[in-house]
Design an enzyme around this catalytic site. Structure first.
Site, PDB file in Angstrom:
ATOM      1  N   THR A 188       1.254  -0.821   0.273  1.00 30.33           N
ATOM      2  CA  THR A 188       0.137   0.043   0.004  1.00 30.33           C
ATOM      3  C   THR A 188       0.681   1.365   0.290  1.00 30.33           C
ATOM      4  OG1 THR A 188      -2.380  -0.911   1.413  1.00 30.33           O
ATOM      5  CG2 THR A 188      -1.553   1.767   1.018  1.00 30.33           C
ATOM      6  N   ARG A 205       8.068  -8.764  -2.252  1.00 35.49           N
ATOM      7  CA  ARG A 205       8.012 -11.336  -1.610  1.00 35.49           C
ATOM      8  C   ARG A 205       7.606 -12.086  -2.793  1.00 35.49           C
ATOM      9  NH1 ARG A 205       4.900 -10.915   4.097  1.00 35.49           N
ATOM     10  NH2 ARG A 205       4.557  -9.566   3.114  1.00 35.49           N
ATOM     11  N   LYS A 251       5.930   1.723  12.380  1.00 44.79           N
ATOM     12  CA  LYS A 251       6.068   3.022  13.917  1.00 44.79           C
ATOM     13  C   LYS A 251       6.136   1.839  15.027  1.00 44.79           C
ATOM     14  CE  LYS A 251       2.178   1.842  11.903  1.00 44.79           C
ATOM     15  NZ  LYS A 251       0.829   2.172  11.705  1.00 44.79           N
ATOM     16  N   VAL A 284       3.534   8.026  11.984  1.00 47.18           N
ATOM     17  CA  VAL A 284       2.620   8.285  13.207  1.00 47.18           C
ATOM     18  C   VAL A 284       1.600   9.288  12.174  1.00 47.18           C
ATOM     19  CG1 VAL A 284       1.859   9.310  15.324  1.00 47.18           C
ATOM     20  CG2 VAL A 284       3.598   8.383  15.364  1.00 47.18           C
ATOM     21  N   LYS A 297       2.764   4.286  18.449  1.00 50.70           N
ATOM     22  CA  LYS A 297       2.312   5.817  18.016  1.00 50.70           C
ATOM     23  C   LYS A 297       2.430   6.263  19.322  1.00 50.70           C
ATOM     24  CE  LYS A 297      -0.288   4.346  13.779  1.00 50.70           C
ATOM     25  NZ  LYS A 297      -1.751   4.424  13.222  1.00 50.70           N
TER      26      LYS A 297
HETATM   27  P1  NAP Z   1       1.761  -4.189   2.748  1.00 50.85           P
HETATM   28  O1  NAP Z   1       0.681  -3.157   1.872  1.00 50.85           O
HETATM   29  O2  NAP Z   1       1.459  -5.394   3.232  1.00 50.85           O
HETATM   30  O3  NAP Z   1       2.746  -4.262   1.852  1.00 50.85           O
HETATM   31  C1  NAP Z   1       3.936  -4.632   2.536  1.00 50.85           C
HETATM   32  C2  NAP Z   1       5.420  -4.750   1.576  1.00 50.85           C
HETATM   33  O4  NAP Z   1       6.261  -5.348   2.189  1.00 50.85           O
HETATM   34  C3  NAP Z   1       4.772  -5.849   0.479  1.00 50.85           C
HETATM   35  O5  NAP Z   1       5.089  -5.298  -0.634  1.00 50.85           O
HETATM   36  C4  NAP Z   1       5.650  -6.702   0.685  1.00 50.85           C
HETATM   37  O6  NAP Z   1       5.551  -7.556  -0.352  1.00 50.85           O
HETATM   38  C5  NAP Z   1       6.514  -6.464   1.308  1.00 50.85           C
HETATM   39  N1  NAP Z   1       7.848  -7.257   2.285  1.00 50.85           N
HETATM   40  C6  NAP Z   1       7.115  -7.638   3.191  1.00 50.85           C
HETATM   41  N2  NAP Z   1       7.967  -9.153   4.263  1.00 50.85           N
HETATM   42  C7  NAP Z   1       8.504  -8.620   3.368  1.00 50.85           C
HETATM   43  C8  NAP Z   1      10.015  -9.242   2.780  1.00 50.85           C
HETATM   44  N3  NAP Z   1      10.380 -10.475   3.970  1.00 50.85           N
HETATM   45  N4  NAP Z   1      11.125  -9.383   1.947  1.00 50.85           N
HETATM   46  C9  NAP Z   1      10.666  -8.531   0.657  1.00 50.85           C
HETATM   47  N5  NAP Z   1       9.503  -7.859   0.747  1.00 50.85           N
HETATM   48  C10 NAP Z   1       8.559  -7.894   1.588  1.00 50.85           C
HETATM   49  O7  NAP Z   1       2.143  -3.109   4.220  1.00 50.85           O
HETATM   50  P2  NAP Z   1       2.140  -1.439   4.171  1.00 50.85           P
HETATM   51  O8  NAP Z   1       0.439  -1.860   4.594  1.00 50.85           O
HETATM   52  O9  NAP Z   1       2.072  -1.059   2.839  1.00 50.85           O
HETATM   53  O10 NAP Z   1       2.323  -0.638   5.040  1.00 50.85           O
HETATM   54  C11 NAP Z   1       4.193  -0.907   5.140  1.00 50.85           C
HETATM   55  C12 NAP Z   1       4.229  -0.389   6.304  1.00 50.85           C
HETATM   56  O11 NAP Z   1       3.970   0.599   6.810  1.00 50.85           O
HETATM   57  C13 NAP Z   1       4.157  -0.847   7.484  1.00 50.85           C
HETATM   58  O12 NAP Z   1       4.875  -0.743   8.511  1.00 50.85           O
HETATM   59  C14 NAP Z   1       2.846  -0.104   8.094  1.00 50.85           C
HETATM   60  O13 NAP Z   1       3.003  -0.037   9.770  1.00 50.85           O
HETATM   61  C15 NAP Z   1       3.076   1.093   7.664  1.00 50.85           C
HETATM   62  N6  NAP Z   1       2.271   2.012   7.766  1.00 50.85           N
HETATM   63  C16 NAP Z   1       1.076   1.754   6.893  1.00 50.85           C
HETATM   64  C17 NAP Z   1      -0.674   2.722   6.501  1.00 50.85           C
HETATM   65  C18 NAP Z   1      -1.068   2.260   6.011  1.00 50.85           C
HETATM   66  O14 NAP Z   1      -1.978   3.644   5.644  1.00 50.85           O
HETATM   67  N7  NAP Z   1      -1.177   0.721   5.345  1.00 50.85           N
HETATM   68  C19 NAP Z   1       0.380   3.667   7.430  1.00 50.85           C
HETATM   69  C20 NAP Z   1       1.289   4.123   7.591  1.00 50.85           C
HETATM   70  C21 NAP Z   1       2.365   3.342   8.071  1.00 50.85           C
HETATM   71  P3  NAP Z   1       4.134  -8.200  -1.679  1.00 50.85           P
HETATM   72  O15 NAP Z   1       3.891  -7.590  -2.317  1.00 50.85           O
HETATM   73  O16 NAP Z   1       5.513  -8.733  -2.170  1.00 50.85           O
HETATM   74  O17 NAP Z   1       3.718  -8.948  -0.370  1.00 50.85           O
HETATM   75  N1  HSE Z   2      -2.678   0.760  10.560  1.00 50.55           N
HETATM   76  C1  HSE Z   2      -2.932   2.401  10.964  1.00 50.55           C
HETATM   77  C2  HSE Z   2      -3.935   2.735  11.111  1.00 50.55           C
HETATM   78  C3  HSE Z   2      -1.891   2.136   9.182  1.00 50.55           C
HETATM   79  O1  HSE Z   2      -5.119   2.232  10.691  1.00 50.55           O
HETATM   80  O2  HSE Z   2      -3.892   3.884  11.277  1.00 50.55           O
HETATM   81  C4  HSE Z   2      -1.422   3.671   9.461  1.00 50.55           C
HETATM   82  O3  HSE Z   2      -0.654   3.865  10.560  1.00 50.55           O
END
Ligand code: NAP
Ligand code: HSE
Length: 436
Positions: free
Chosen positions: A13, A45, A105, A132, A205
Site C-alpha cells: 500500500t 516478496r 511505527k 504516526v 504511535k
Molecule cells: P503492505 O501493503 O503489506 O506492504 C508490505 C510490502 O512489503 C509488500 O510489498 C511486501 O511484498 C513487502 N514485504 C514484506 N515482507 C517482505 C520480505 N520478507 N521480503 C521482501 N518484501 C517483503 O503494508 P503497508 O500497508 O504498505 O505498510 C508498510 C509499512 O507502513 C508498515 O510498517 C505499516 O505499519 C506502515 N504504515 C502503513 C500505513 C497504511 O495506511 N497502510 C500507514 C502508515 C504506516 P509483497 O507485496 O510481495 O507481499
Molecule cells: N493501520 C494503521 C491505521 C495505518 O489504521 O492507523 C496507519 O498508521
C-alpha cells in the site's frame, strides 16, 4: 540537475503510493528541491504479483539485502513492516552509511532507542513522519513547531482503522468483522489487524508521540493498552443518546510523579472537535505551556496520505544529508543524551468519570443492590438508564455514568458488582474524557 538514488523495501500500500508520487509529482518536487529523485531498486516478496504502480526501469528483487547493499542507493525507504527482518535491514543500511526513511511505527516504538543511537554513530538520518497518523505532519509539528513549549499533554485519534470501524458501527446493522474487512481492502489496516483492533498500533504511535512531546525514552512496554474489540453497537448508541461519541484515544500527560501513557476507547462529549473526527481521519491535540491547545487533523492511513509523509521525509533527508548530524533536529526532538527515563504512572491512578454498561436480571431490588455497592465506595451516579436487553428477555441493560472517581476505586466496586448473581456477563467500563 543532481539525482539522488533511493531504494525501497516493500511495494505494498505505502510502497505503491510512494512510487506513484515520485512518478507523478517529480517536476514539482524538483522545483522545491533543485534535485531529482530516482528509485533504482525495490524489494518485495512476490515478484509475479501484478502491481498498479508503474515500475518501468526500476530493478525489482525478492532479495531485500540487495536494496540495503546497493552501491548507488543513498536513501533506503523501509515500507515492509514488522520488527524482525525490517530491523536487520535498517541496521545494515545504517552501517552501510545509508540514510533511512520508514513508516514502521512498531519498529521505532520498540527499537527506536537503539536505532537512533546507531544512526548517530554512523552519521546518518532516520526519518519516520509516516509512522504516526499517516499524512498528518505531526512529528514535525511537535518536534520543531512546538519546540519553544513544555508540552503538558497530548491526546488523539491515532489509528485510522479503529476510527473507521467505530464510525461505520454507527450504521444500523453494521457488522464488526465486515467493517474491518473493508478497512483492510482500503489499505488502512496493519498486516495483522489485531494491532489496529486491540490498540497495539495506537500504543506504538503514542510511544513515539510521548517521547517527542516530553523528551523521554521510547517506552512501548509501559503504555496501558485497550482496544475497541469489546465496544458494541449498543455502547455507541447509548453514548450518542447521552451526548457523547465513542472514540479510541491515545493520551499522554505530564504528572507530578511521572507520565501517564494510555490508549483506550473513551466517551468524548459530542461538542468537542475530537468527537467529530470520523472515518479514517486522525487528529492529535497537543497542549504547550505557551501556545495553549493546538490540533492537527488529516487522513491517518491509506496509500496517498502515508506516502505523502514518506516523500516529504525523503525530501528532508536530501536537504540535510550533507550537513553534520549534530547541526540537525535530533530524531526525537531532544538531544539523545538528554532523553529521560521517566516513571510511567499506573492507569489505576487516573481519576475520571466512567460509562458503565451491564446486563442485569430484570427483577425488583436489583437496582438497589447495585447502587448500594457504588454508594458504599462513595461513587455517585450522575445518570442512569435502563432498557430491555436485546440479548436475553429476562435481562435488562443498565447504563450508568459516574462522577469523577479514581480508577483503582472504581475497579474494586466493579469487581463487587460482578459478584452479584443478578449481574450477567462482563461489565463494560469506558472512561469519559472531556479533552479540555
Ligand atoms: P503492505 O501493503 O503489506 O506492504 C508490505 C510490502 O512489503 C509488500 O510489498 C511486501 O511484498 C513487502 N514485504 C514484506 N515482507 C517482505 C520480505 N520478507 N521480503 C521482501 N518484501 C517483503 O503494508 P503497508 O500497508 O504498505 O505498510 C508498510 C509499512 O507502513 C508498515 O510498517 C505499516 O505499519 C506502515 N504504515 C502503513 C500505513 C497504511 O495506511 N497502510 C500507514 C502508515 C504506516 P509483497 O507485496 O510481495 O507481499
Ligand atoms: N493501520 C494503521 C491505521 C495505518 O489504521 O492507523 C496507519 O498508521
Amino acid at each position: 540537475m543532481k539525482t539522488v538514488k533511493i531504494g525501497l523495501l516493500g511495494l505494498g500500500t505505502v510502497g505503491g503510493g510512494t512510487v506513484d508520487i515520485i512518478n507523478n509529482t517529480m517536476p514539482e518536487i524538483q522545483r522545491r528541491l533543485g534535485q531529482n529523485i530516482e528509485i533504482v531498486i525495490i524489494a518485495m516478496r512476490d515478484l509475479n504479483r501484478s502491481r498498479s504502480a508503474d515500475t518501468t526501469g526500476i530493478q525489482l528483487t525478492d532479495i531485500p539485502a540487495e536494496v540495503v547493499n546497493h552501491p548507488d542507493v543513498e536513501i533506503v525507504v523501509e515500507l515492509m513492516g514488522g520488527t524482525g527482518l525490517a530491523k536487520e535491514l535498517i541496521e545494515t543500511a545504517i552501517q552501510n552509511g545509508k540514510h533511512v526513511v520508514t513508516a514502521n511505527k512498531a519498529l521505532i516504538a520498540e527499537h527506536g532507542n537503539g536505532l537512533f543511537a546507531l544512526a548517530k554513530k554512523h552519521n546518518v538520518i532516520v526519518n519516520y513522519e509516516a509512522a504516526v497518523t499517516g499524512g498528518i505532519p505531526v512529528i514535525k509539528a511537535l518536534r520543531e513547531g512546538l519546540a519553544a513549549n513544555k508540552i503538558e499533554w497530548l491526546a488523539g485519534i491515532i489509528n485510522g482503522t479503529g476510527n473507521y470501524i467505530l464510525t461505520e458501527m454507527k450504521e444500523p446493522g453494521a457488522d464488526f468483522a465486515k467493517v474491518l474487512q473493508v478497512a483492510q481492502e482500503l489499505g488502512y489496516a496493519e498486516a495483522d489487524p489485531t494491532f489496529d483492533v486491540e490498540g497495539i498500533d495506537a500504543a506504538h504511535k503514542l510511544t513515539i508521540l510521548a517521547s517527542i512531546a516530553f523528551g523521554i525514552k521510547l517506552q512501548f512496554d509501559k503504555v496501558y493498552t485497550e482496544g475497541i474489540s469489546k465496544v458494541s453497537a449498543d455502547d455507541i448508541r447509548f453514548a450518542e443518546q447521552l451526548g457523547y461519541e465513542i472514540k479510541h484515544l491515545g493520551m499522554a500527560s505530564r504528572l507530578e510523579n511521572g507520565y501517564s501513557l494510555r490508549v483506550h476507547p473513551a466517551l468524548v462529549p459530542n461538542t468537542v472537535l475530537m468527537a467529530n473526527v470520523s472515518g479514517v481521519m486522525n487528529a492529535v491535540m497537543a497542549y504547550g505551556d505557551h501556545v495553549g491547545a493546538t490540533m492537527y487533523y488529516g487522513a491517518g492511513a491509506g496509500a496517498g496520505p502515508t506516502a505523502s509523509s514518506v516523500v516529504a521525509d525523503i525530501i528532508d533527508v536530501i536537504r540535510w544529508k550533507d550537513q553534520p548530524l549534530a547541526d540537525q533536529v535530533p530524531s526525537l526532538g531532544f538531544a539523545l543524551d538528554q532523553l529521560q527515563s521517566a516513571p510511567v504512572v499506573s492507569v489505576e491512578e487516573i481519576e475520571t468519570c466512567y460509562y458503565i454498561r451491564c446486563f442485569v436480571k430484570d427483577n425488583a431490588g436489583v437496582l438497589v443492590k447495585i447502587t448500594t455497592i457504588l454508594a458504599d465506595s462513595n461513587i455517585n451516579i450522575e445518570h442512569l438508564y435502563q432498557e430491555p436487553s436485546t440479548q436475553k428477555p429476562s435481562d435488562a441493560t443498565l447504563v450508568m455514568i459516574t462522577n469523577k472517581v479514581k480508577e483503582s476505586k472504581l475497579n474494586l466496586a466493579l469487581s463487587a458488582l460482578s459478584q452479584l448473581k443478578e449481574v450477567d456477563g462482563e461489565i463494560m467500563r469506558i472512561r469519559i474524557e472531556t479533552l479540555g
